[in-house]
Design a protein around this motif. Structure first.
Motif, PDB file in Angstrom:
ATOM      1  N   THR A  83      30.510  11.025 -10.648  1.00 39.07           N
ATOM      2  CA  THR A  83      30.803  12.432 -10.389  1.00 39.07           C
ATOM      3  C   THR A  83      30.604  13.258 -11.648  1.00 39.07           C
ATOM      4  N   GLY A  84      29.945  14.399 -11.495  1.00 35.11           N
ATOM      5  CA  GLY A  84      29.763  15.309 -12.635  1.00 35.11           C
ATOM      6  C   GLY A  84      29.033  16.550 -12.215  1.00 35.11           C
ATOM      7  N   ARG A  85      28.780  17.429 -13.173  1.00 29.42           N
ATOM      8  CA  ARG A  85      27.989  18.616 -12.883  1.00 29.42           C
ATOM      9  C   ARG A  85      26.585  18.197 -12.473  1.00 29.42           C
ATOM     10  N   LEU A  86      25.945  19.017 -11.634  1.00 31.44           N
ATOM     11  CA  LEU A  86      24.585  18.690 -11.202  1.00 31.44           C
ATOM     12  C   LEU A  86      23.659  18.544 -12.403  1.00 31.44           C
ATOM     13  N   SER A  87      23.807  19.454 -13.388  1.00 32.44           N
ATOM     14  CA  SER A  87      22.944  19.370 -14.561  1.00 32.44           C
ATOM     15  C   SER A  87      23.190  18.078 -15.331  1.00 32.44           C
ATOM     16  N   GLY A  88      24.433  17.599 -15.309  1.00 34.35           N
ATOM     17  CA  GLY A  88      24.743  16.339 -15.963  1.00 34.35           C
ATOM     18  C   GLY A  88      24.140  15.155 -15.240  1.00 34.35           C
ATOM     19  N   ILE A  89      24.226  15.181 -13.908  1.00 38.40           N
ATOM     20  CA  ILE A  89      23.596  14.122 -13.113  1.00 38.40           C
ATOM     21  C   ILE A  89      22.091  14.140 -13.334  1.00 38.40           C
ATOM     22  N   SER A  90      21.523  15.338 -13.360  1.00 42.75           N
ATOM     23  CA  SER A  90      20.076  15.476 -13.576  1.00 42.75           C
ATOM     24  C   SER A  90      19.652  14.824 -14.880  1.00 42.75           C
ATOM     25  N   ASN A  91      20.498  14.949 -15.885  1.00 45.66           N
ATOM     26  CA  ASN A  91      20.176  14.379 -17.187  1.00 45.66           C
ATOM     27  C   ASN A  91      19.931  12.872 -17.103  1.00 45.66           C
ATOM     28  N   HIS A  92      20.658  12.222 -16.199  1.00 48.81           N
ATOM     29  CA  HIS A  92      20.506  10.771 -16.047  1.00 48.81           C
ATOM     30  C   HIS A  92      19.256  10.415 -15.252  1.00 48.81           C
ATOM     31  N   MET A  93      18.651  11.413 -14.616  1.00 49.96           N
ATOM     32  CA  MET A  93      17.473  11.162 -13.788  1.00 49.96           C
ATOM     33  C   MET A  93      16.161  11.441 -14.529  1.00 49.96           C
ATOM     34  N   ILE A  94      16.249  11.918 -15.753  1.00 51.71           N
ATOM     35  CA  ILE A  94      15.033  12.216 -16.508  1.00 51.71           C
ATOM     36  C   ILE A  94      14.281  10.913 -16.767  1.00 51.71           C
ATOM     37  N   PRO A  95      13.003  10.863 -16.412  1.00 48.64           N
ATOM     38  CA  PRO A  95      12.248   9.613 -16.561  1.00 48.64           C
ATOM     39  C   PRO A  95      12.076   9.225 -18.031  1.00 48.64           C
ATOM     40  N   ALA A  96      11.882   7.937 -18.246  1.00 45.98           N
ATOM     41  CA  ALA A  96      11.797   7.410 -19.607  1.00 45.98           C
ATOM     42  C   ALA A  96      10.683   8.067 -20.403  1.00 45.98           C
ATOM     43  N   TRP A  97       9.543   8.370 -19.732  1.00 41.94           N
ATOM     44  CA  TRP A  97       8.408   8.938 -20.470  1.00 41.94           C
ATOM     45  C   TRP A  97       8.707  10.326 -21.029  1.00 41.94           C
ATOM     46  N   LEU A  98       9.684  11.049 -20.405  1.00 44.43           N
ATOM     47  CA  LEU A  98      10.042  12.374 -20.882  1.00 44.43           C
ATOM     48  C   LEU A  98      11.258  12.351 -21.809  1.00 44.43           C
TER      49      LEU A  98
END
Length: 500
Positions: free
Chosen positions: A161-176
């Motif tokens: 559970t967290g802010r959407l922007s925080g969850i998004s941070n965990h979804m950033i692909p390795a290449w980026l």
């Protein structure tokens, strides 16, 4: 062209072709999504309680599923938090996006494995589409920054559970991730001003090429960079900076100031993400509006804004909408939100393909006298007045003054933080009022009928809105100042910040 932009170029062109394909058949895409949602939803507790098995048409759906806000789905959320599965959607949510509501306190918005591509693929698609259209992919070969909330997650009944922007941070692909700024540790800092200072320290010497965030907080970042560096513009600090990505608020009221700080206009890409779903994104540098994300797991409904609080409002889907009409936006998605009132209002500027603008918030309006003034109206009036008179505004909000302490007729009070006062504030106010009369026929009737007197501008001191947001614990991140209030709550807080 750098290595990374070269590798990604063919993929970007494929994404752009896909977007052109589905946007040309958006109604068919929506029809298919509607059927897919019902097929999965019928096996959930919600689907069984609402007779999904018997639904054969959109009209059947309307009759069985009322429009709800968060309070309406909260009992189902509580069942999920208690450990139950197959409540709103199959299984259990992959995440809860935690957000604050004005009436509901903390809201827990489910994100499912099926809805993750909508949230985290749509931003990528918008940027790759931009690359394919413009040929500018050089931002992929330098550093990028996403000014957002903390990525730290907690658990709610075993669900991250967290802010959407925080969850998004965990979804950033390795290449980026190797290009992403700021550092994870800095991103976890909760105090915005402390965090901002650390971000400036980390990025000042970097080759920043893409900057993303909500305009007022990006402005603070720019100002702090310029102050720290001794340079005059952001382009002097980051010569290769070429793309600004934003969402959450209308950019136009901030454009003049941000371009002054940047050192000129650069390309921008607007997005429309929400905790409940990624609604739309800018698909063209030449056409107005944002492309409705019609092929991404959300079935959209539209209710004429003036009917949204009626017991049985008119409900339309994409096939039936008209340009220029103010609609309340309702979503049904593959995380289990059904007939969910997002709280935003939109207007279509194009039907084929479906492009829209965000015109305001359902709860952010003024109708103390039946005028129903909306965000789009005040922003357009302010923007035109500033343009005509060469004035820049940092921020503003509007509230009704029903019982003026000085006596006389009531009025709309505009609290404005100027970047330099107008030479003639009375003339500025008069022109702003003229444009509001042109924007809203009900406001015109009230002014001409001597029910309201012309608007009154209350100039505020420098950084007044930042001080207000800080006092509310909402400085930075994804927080926004409401453009309109139908009461005096914000106005009373700002009264103590008047320009001396």
């Amino acid at each position: 062209m750098g290595f990374r932009s070269s590798i990604i170029k063919p993929f970007a062109h494929k994404i752009a072709r896909d977007i052109r394909r589905w946007s040309a058949r958006a109604v068919l895409e929506q029809e298919q999504i509607f059927k897919q949602l019902l097929a999965t939803g019928k096996n959930t507790a919600f689907g069984k309680a609402h007779g999904f098995e018997q639904i054969r048409s959109y009209q059947d759906y309307i009759e069985r599923v009322p429009i709800r806000d968060y309070e309406g789905i909260k009992p189902y959320i509580e069942r999920i938090k208690a450990g139950e599965s197959d409540v709103l959607w199959k299984g259990r949510p992959a995440y809860f996006a935690k957000t604050s509501g004005t009436t509901s306190g903390v809201k827990y918005i489910p994100i499912s494995n099926q809805s993750i591509p909508n949230h985290f693929g749509s931003a990528r698609n918008a940027l790759f589409n931009y690359y394919a259209q413009t040929g500018n992919g050089q931002w992929l070969d330098g550093k990028v920054i996403f000014l957002s909330g903390s990525p730290e997650l907690t658990e709610t009944a075993g669900i991250p559970t967290g802010r959407l922007s925080g969850i998004s941070n965990h979804m950033i692909p390795a290449w980026l991730r190797s290009s992403q700024m700021p550092s994870y540790e800095t991103n976890c800092i909760e105090d915005w001003e402390t965090k901002l200072d650390r971000i400036v320290e980390e990025t000042l010497s970097q080759n920043m090429r893409l900057i993303s965030g909500i305009p007022p907080w990006v402005q603070m970042y720019y100002e702090r960079l310029i102050e720290r560096s001794g340079k005059k513009t952001i382009k002097e600090i980051f010569p290769d900076f070429s793309v600004f990505v934003y969402g959450g608020v209308n950019y136009e009221p901030y454009r003049a100031k941000l371009e002054e700080l940047t050192g000129g206009r650069i390309d921008s890409v607007e997005t429309y993400p929400a905790s409940e779903g990624f609604v739309a994104f800018q698909d063209s540098q030449n056409e107005p509006g944002l492309l409705l994300n019609a092929a991404s797991g959300i079935f959209f409904e539209f209710v004429p804004a003036e009917e949204i609080f009626l017991e049985n409002p008119t409900r339309l889907w994409l096939k039936d909408v008209q340009p220029g009409v103010n609609y309340a936006l309702i979503i049904n998605n593959n995380a289990g939100l059904w007939g969910y009132n997002l709280g935003d209002t939109v207007q279509f500027v194009s039907i084929n393909p479906p492009r829209l603008i965000v015109s305001g918030r359902i709860k952010h309006f003024i109708s103390a006298f039946g005028e129903h003034v909306i965000g789009k109206e005040v922003e357009e009036a302010m923007l035109q007045t500033c343009h005509e008179q060469g004035v820049k505004v940092v921020e503003f909000t509007v509230a009704p003054q029903v019982t003026p302490p000085e006596g006389g007729f009531p009025y709309h009070e505009w609290f404005v933080e100027f970047d330099g006062l107008p030479e003639n504030l009375a003339a500025f106010s008069a022109r702003l009022d003229e444009l509001m009369i042109q924007q809203n026929i009900y406001y015109q009737d009230l002014i001409e009928g001597n029910i309201l007197r012309p608007l009154v501008i209350t100039p505020l001191q420098k950084d007044a809105f930042r001080e207000y947001m800080k006092s509310q614990g909402k400085l930075g991140g994804q927080n926004k100042v409401p453009r309109l209030s139908n009461d005096r709550q914000i106005a009373e807080e700002l009264t103590g910040l008047k320009l001396k």
